[in-house]
Design a protein around this motif. Structure first.
Motif, PDB file in Angstrom:
ATOM      1  N   ASN A 180       1.865 -17.276  16.558  1.00  0.00           N
ATOM      2  CA  ASN A 180       0.611 -18.030  16.610  1.00  0.00           C
ATOM      3  C   ASN A 180       0.425 -18.902  15.369  1.00  0.00           C
ATOM      4  O   ASN A 180       0.083 -20.081  15.454  1.00  0.00           O
ATOM      5  CB  ASN A 180      -0.531 -17.014  16.676  1.00  0.00           C
ATOM      6  CG  ASN A 180      -1.551 -17.411  17.684  1.00  0.00           C
ATOM      7  OD1 ASN A 180      -2.003 -18.547  17.663  1.00  0.00           O
ATOM      8  ND2 ASN A 180      -1.906 -16.508  18.572  1.00  0.00           N
TER       9      ASN A 180
ATOM     10  N   GLY B 100       7.783 -10.742  23.730  1.00  0.00           N
ATOM     11  CA  GLY B 100       6.831  -9.770  24.245  1.00  0.00           C
ATOM     12  C   GLY B 100       7.138  -9.280  25.646  1.00  0.00           C
ATOM     13  O   GLY B 100       6.490  -8.366  26.135  1.00  0.00           O
TER      14      GLY B 100
ATOM     15  N   LEU C 221       5.263  -5.684  17.377  1.00  0.00           N
ATOM     16  CA  LEU C 221       5.055  -6.678  18.443  1.00  0.00           C
ATOM     17  C   LEU C 221       3.790  -7.490  18.182  1.00  0.00           C
ATOM     18  O   LEU C 221       3.773  -8.710  18.303  1.00  0.00           O
ATOM     19  CB  LEU C 221       4.920  -5.982  19.796  1.00  0.00           C
ATOM     20  CG  LEU C 221       6.196  -5.528  20.476  1.00  0.00           C
ATOM     21  CD1 LEU C 221       5.860  -4.748  21.729  1.00  0.00           C
ATOM     22  CD2 LEU C 221       7.038  -6.743  20.829  1.00  0.00           C
ATOM     23  N   LEU C 222       2.726  -6.779  17.835  1.00  0.00           N
ATOM     24  CA  LEU C 222       1.448  -7.444  17.581  1.00  0.00           C
ATOM     25  C   LEU C 222       1.570  -8.420  16.419  1.00  0.00           C
ATOM     26  O   LEU C 222       1.156  -9.580  16.510  1.00  0.00           O
ATOM     27  CB  LEU C 222       0.396  -6.374  17.263  1.00  0.00           C
ATOM     28  CG  LEU C 222      -1.000  -6.882  16.978  1.00  0.00           C
ATOM     29  CD1 LEU C 222      -1.749  -7.005  18.286  1.00  0.00           C
ATOM     30  CD2 LEU C 222      -1.745  -5.953  16.053  1.00  0.00           C
TER      31      LEU C 222
ATOM     32  N   SER D  52       3.490 -11.489  17.337  1.00  0.00           N
ATOM     33  CA  SER D  52       2.756 -12.472  18.149  1.00  0.00           C
ATOM     34  C   SER D  52       1.773 -13.240  17.275  1.00  0.00           C
ATOM     35  O   SER D  52       1.528 -14.422  17.497  1.00  0.00           O
ATOM     36  CB  SER D  52       2.095 -11.811  19.360  1.00  0.00           C
ATOM     37  OG  SER D  52       0.836 -11.329  19.034  1.00  0.00           O
ATOM     38  N   LEU D  53       1.240 -12.578  16.227  1.00  0.00           N
ATOM     39  CA  LEU D  53       0.394 -13.314  15.281  1.00  0.00           C
ATOM     40  C   LEU D  53       1.220 -14.330  14.494  1.00  0.00           C
ATOM     41  O   LEU D  53       0.779 -15.451  14.257  1.00  0.00           O
ATOM     42  CB  LEU D  53      -0.304 -12.343  14.311  1.00  0.00           C
ATOM     43  CG  LEU D  53      -1.323 -11.398  14.935  1.00  0.00           C
ATOM     44  CD1 LEU D  53      -1.953 -10.510  13.870  1.00  0.00           C
ATOM     45  CD2 LEU D  53      -2.401 -12.181  15.666  1.00  0.00           C
TER      46      LEU D  53
ATOM     47  N   ARG E 105       0.386 -23.082  14.826  1.00  0.00           N
ATOM     48  CA  ARG E 105      -0.678 -23.804  14.125  1.00  0.00           C
ATOM     49  C   ARG E 105      -0.127 -24.628  12.979  1.00  0.00           C
ATOM     50  O   ARG E 105      -0.498 -25.779  12.771  1.00  0.00           O
ATOM     51  CB  ARG E 105      -1.690 -22.812  13.563  1.00  0.00           C
ATOM     52  CG  ARG E 105      -2.587 -22.351  14.632  1.00  0.00           C
ATOM     53  CD  ARG E 105      -3.504 -21.276  14.161  1.00  0.00           C
ATOM     54  NE  ARG E 105      -4.460 -21.113  15.235  1.00  0.00           N
ATOM     55  CZ  ARG E 105      -5.733 -21.349  15.104  1.00  0.00           C
ATOM     56  NH1 ARG E 105      -6.229 -21.706  13.962  1.00  0.00           N
ATOM     57  NH2 ARG E 105      -6.525 -21.221  16.130  1.00  0.00           N
TER      58      ARG E 105
END
Lengths: 307, 266, 295
Positions: free
Chosen positions: A293, A231, A285-286, A289-290, A297
């Protein structure tokens, strides 16, 4: 009914205070949720416009090598192939994480096991300072120090994946290190003492016991570092060269998703294909990043079950 | 551990005025199906000290904390807690008023990180008392009642954290009684204190019993026998025996109580 | 090779890597300070920037950075405080809480350029705020919130539970207990968190390029009317910050002394951020000592 009985049955100042407190803190939380939802919604709807309004083929977008959204190609289709930027973004991310990880783990081990007292006292501020340096300053040093050195060594402009990797390596180093320190500290002390008591050397303990026990969290640390590298915009933009070309080697100018976005979003007009195509890059990009994430997890959960 | 019949019990109702009573009180922590406290029905006499004794895990602290609804956030409590003809275990009851009338002092002294005066006035101001004269009066009276006044009267503006453990605990008592409660719940108030502070605290408690109904949890049987007039013995979440303190310690009815007070337990 | 030799060799290798990291930091700081300090002068700090000629200063950029920082904190602190109080004091252990935590995690993992672009889309374009300090402050708020929430929640969490019980047992409302007892105790940690986040805000540029903009109009420091277009206090004017300035002079390539301006600005930036970091630690320690009564 006596006085106390009445008091017990009716609301008081304290009950009102608590309602006020709940309203205040619940509204703050509501604001945060609305914020996150609207970020996801707005970026997604903008990013999908390329495919829904301009009817660009998703597969062509992801695999095409020619990026020139303003003009049409020989078949009369807009040239929106994002592959060069996707490849470059992943290259700098993976390379910088690969280089940074050994350093980060070394520093972390030094702080937790080799010289816990002096190491922490001395290296903690080093890590904090590295975190504190703003990304434009990293970019500026990359531009004035790293790029010229590469230019002198290998010729060309000096800008490219190598320069980007070097800058990002320094930037993700503190992220990975501080999380690796947490990972190693979370390994219970009896793991160490049990191994040492069996006659293992410190290195054997580190290699066979510590690193294995801490593996899930170390992986998480690396993924956090990669998320940061993926990012990062300005520092990379300053040293990558910003030419939308498939990277042929590590030292030719190319472009990442973020650098393309920062360079061009102001030069395009809202609602046009060139602009929509950039929002699609933002959507990638979004989504990435998910993905990072989710990975964190997933690994975190698996690590829990094992131990 | 010897298995005792948990359903065999001997519970008396003290004569005279009853300040607080529970009826079939049951406590479950979190989502646990296993109750930590079952069917506790006790009546507490007014202006007396009642001691709750039992081994750790017997449910005595759980029971005590339910009496002023301190368990609200961590446990579900079934049954009735009767106070002034009101079931204060009802969600409709104003829980803040309950706690104003039924104060609590904890195992570990927990004064606020404020001055001695502010420790006492903070809750008073929150309750709407703003008259400085009255505030000063309440500080003095409550500190005197808690037998701390003579030791701190010259540095009331000093941080409460600078006091000794015993002094801190008496400050916590002063802070509680400044609210003019009816009942005072004490959860092993002396367990973190040295013997001298403990002895002082016991004297203070006996003084306080003239004006307050006191319920005290203790694992120290000597303490229970020294200060209380009634004693309840808890075992594995059940009330086994409740009677006058003398009876409990000298001629208990139930075998488990006998074994516990004579030290032949477990 | 015997295990002991391997052990020694591995230790040496680790020490070698650590040494390199330390050298990198020393080189970075040395480079910034040595190449930057000579360019820092009273003139540099107090004159306006000039795009096309050499000798420009950073007065307006420096002020913009500070002003933006203050505005951002004014917007983000109350929000973060309320949210942190919710998470630490009210949130139950249920799906809703984990949803909120996920949302905050997602927010914190978003690249700052994406956050900036969202601010651009929503505030600059949809709400017609234009490139303005206000748009910038809101974008920075998004970027700052997760960090601040986490640090405030941590500080509240560190307050012993016995303090909550003490307050509640006196018949105080939860809210009064939080405000009057927990927050004062958590204050050193909260302040440290604010100052550290201030350092991050101060150095951030990617979220600002398309929200606060890249231009620094001439400011009138004598005009205290925030609605006047030339007033330095006007939150609706575009404002290039110091960090954005470094980026701009380097990428546009029209300012002849771009390198020395960037070097000087970088040094100023780093020095201010270092001051923030040291300040955070000093204030934290001092307040902690004062609170615990060990004077």
């Amino acid at each position: 009914m006596d006085d106390i009985q009445k008091k017990l049955a009716s609301p008081s100042k304290a009950s009102h205070e608590d309602i006020v407190g709940r309203i205040i803190s619940y509204s703050c939380i509501a604001a945060i949720i609305i914020l996150v939802i609207s970020i996801l919604y707005f970026i997604t709807s903008r990013g999908l416009a390329t495919f829904l309004t301009d009817h660009v083929n998703l597969w062509q977008f992801l695999t095409g090598k020619d990026w020139n959204p303003g003009s049409l190609n020989a078949q009369g289709k807009p040239q929106v192939g994002a592959l060069p930027m996707i490849v470059t973004s992943f290259s700098v991310t993976i390379l910088s994480a690969l280089v940074a990880t050994p350093f980060a783990i070394a520093v972390a081990l030094f702080m937790t096991d080799i010289a816990p007292k002096s190491g922490t006292k001395f290296l903690q501020p080093v890590i904090e300072l590295l975190v504190g340096i703003p990304s434009v300053v990293y970019g500026f040093i990359g531009l004035t120090v790293v790029v010229p050195v590469i230019r002198n060594l290998f010729g060309g402009t000096g800008a490219g994946i190598l320069a980007g990797t070097i800058v990002l390596f320094v930037m993700v180093l503190p992220t990975i290190t501080s999380l690796a320190v947490d990972a190693l500290r979370a390994v219970p002390a009896y793991f160490r003492s049990a191994s040492l008591a069996l006659g293992a050397t410190r290195f054997q303990t580190i290699y066979k016991v510590l690193l294995r026990a801490a593996m899930p969290r170390l992986l998480t640390a690396v993924i956090f570092g990669m998320a940061r590298a993926f990012g990062e915009a300005l520092a990379v933009q300053m040293v990558i060269g910003n030419a939308v070309l498939m990277p042929r080697n590590l030292i030719t100018p190319t472009s990442t998703l973020t650098s393309q976005l920062t360079t061009n979003i102001g030069n395009t007009i809202m609602g046009t294909l060139p602009n929509n195509a950039l929002w699609s890059l933002a959507l990638i990009l979004l989504l990435m990043s998910l993905v990072f994430n989710l990975l964190v997890r997933y690994i975190g959960k698996r690590g829990e079950i094992k131990s | 551990m010897q298995a005792y019949d948990l359903n065999k019990n001997h519970i008396v109702t003290p004569p005279g005025e009853i300040a607080l009573s529970t009826n079939q009180l049951q406590v479950n922590y979190g989502n646990s199906k296993q109750a930590s406290m079952v069917n506790a029905s006790l009546s507490f006499p007014r202006f007396q000290i009642t001691a709750l004794i039992g081994a750790s895990g017997s449910g005595k602290s759980t029971y005590l904390r339910s009496l002023n609804r301190m368990n609200d956030r961590i446990a579900t409590v079934h049954g009735e807690i009767m106070y002034h003809n009101t079931n204060i275990n009802s969600p409709k009851v104003n829980v803040y008023e309950v706690r104003k009338h039924i104060g609590m002092v904890f195992q570990k002294p927990n004064p606020f990180a404020k001055s001695i005066t502010e420790n006492i006035t903070f809750a008073l101001k929150a309750a709407g008392i703003t008259n400085r004269q009255e505030l000063r009066q309440r500080v003095e009276t409550s500190l005197k009642e808690a037998a701390l006044w003579d030791e701190v009267k010259d540095d009331l503006n000093k941080s409460a954290l600078a006091l000794s453990g015993g002094q801190q605990q008496r400050l916590c008592i002063a802070r509680s009684i400044a609210m003019k409660p009816d009942i005072l719940l004490l959860d092993e108030p002396a367990s973190a204190l040295d013997p001298i502070s403990t002895a002082k605290l016991e004297v203070t408690l006996k003084e306080l019993a003239k004006n307050y109904t006191i319920i005290i949890v203790t694992h120290n049987m000597q303490q229970a026998s020294r200060v209380s007039s009634y004693t309840a013995f808890f075992h594995l979440g059940h009330v086994i025996e409740y009677d006058q303190t003398e009876t409990i310690f000298q001629t208990p009815t139930i075998q488990a109580t006998h074994d516990y007070v004579t030290g032949n337990f477990g | 090779m015997t295990p002991n030799q391997t052990d020694r060799l591995a230790t040496r290798f680790i020490q070698f890597l650590v040494l390199i990291v330390v050298l990198i930091l020393l080189f970075l700081l040395g480079d910034i300070i040595i190449s930057g300090l000579p360019h820092i002068s009273w003139h540099f700090l107090t004159s306006p920037a000039s795009s096309f000629s050499a000798g420009g200063g950073i007065r307006d950029q420096l002020f913009n950075s500070l002003y933006l920082l203050v505005l951002t904190l004014i917007i983000s602190f109350p929000l973060a405080l309320g949210s942190a109080i919710y998470l630490s004091e009210y949130a139950g252990d249920n799906w809703f809480t984990s949803l909120i935590r996920t949302a905050i995690e997602v927010l914190s993992s978003l690249p700052s350029v994406v956050v900036g672009l969202f601010g651009y889309l929503l505030f600059v374009i949809e709400f017609h705020l234009g490139f303005s300090i206000l748009s910038g402050a809101i974008a920075l708020t998004f970027f700052n919130l997760p960090l601040l929430i986490r640090s405030i929640e941590g500080s509240l969490h560190a307050v012993p539970n016995s303090q909550r019980e003490a307050g509640i047992a006196l018949g105080l409302s939860n809210w009064r207990t939080i405000r009057g007892i927990l927050l004062p105790m958590a204050l050193p940690g909260i302040l440290t968190g604010i100052i550290l986040s201030a350092g991050r805000i101060f150095g951030e540029a990617a979220a600002l390029i398309y929200t606060a903009g890249q231009s620094a109009p001439i400011l009138d420091y004598t005009n205290w009317n925030p609605t006047a277009s030339s007033s330095f206090l006007n939150p609706m004017r575009p404002a290039e910050t110091l960090a954005v300035h470094i980026w701009k002079v380097n990428t546009e390539g029209v300012t002849p002394d771009a390198v020395s301006i960037s070097a000087g600005s970088s040094a100023v930036l780093i020095i201010i951020i270092l001051l923030f970091n040291f300040g955070a630690r000093a204030i934290g320690n001092r307040m902690y000592k004062k609170m615990t009564g060990g004077k």
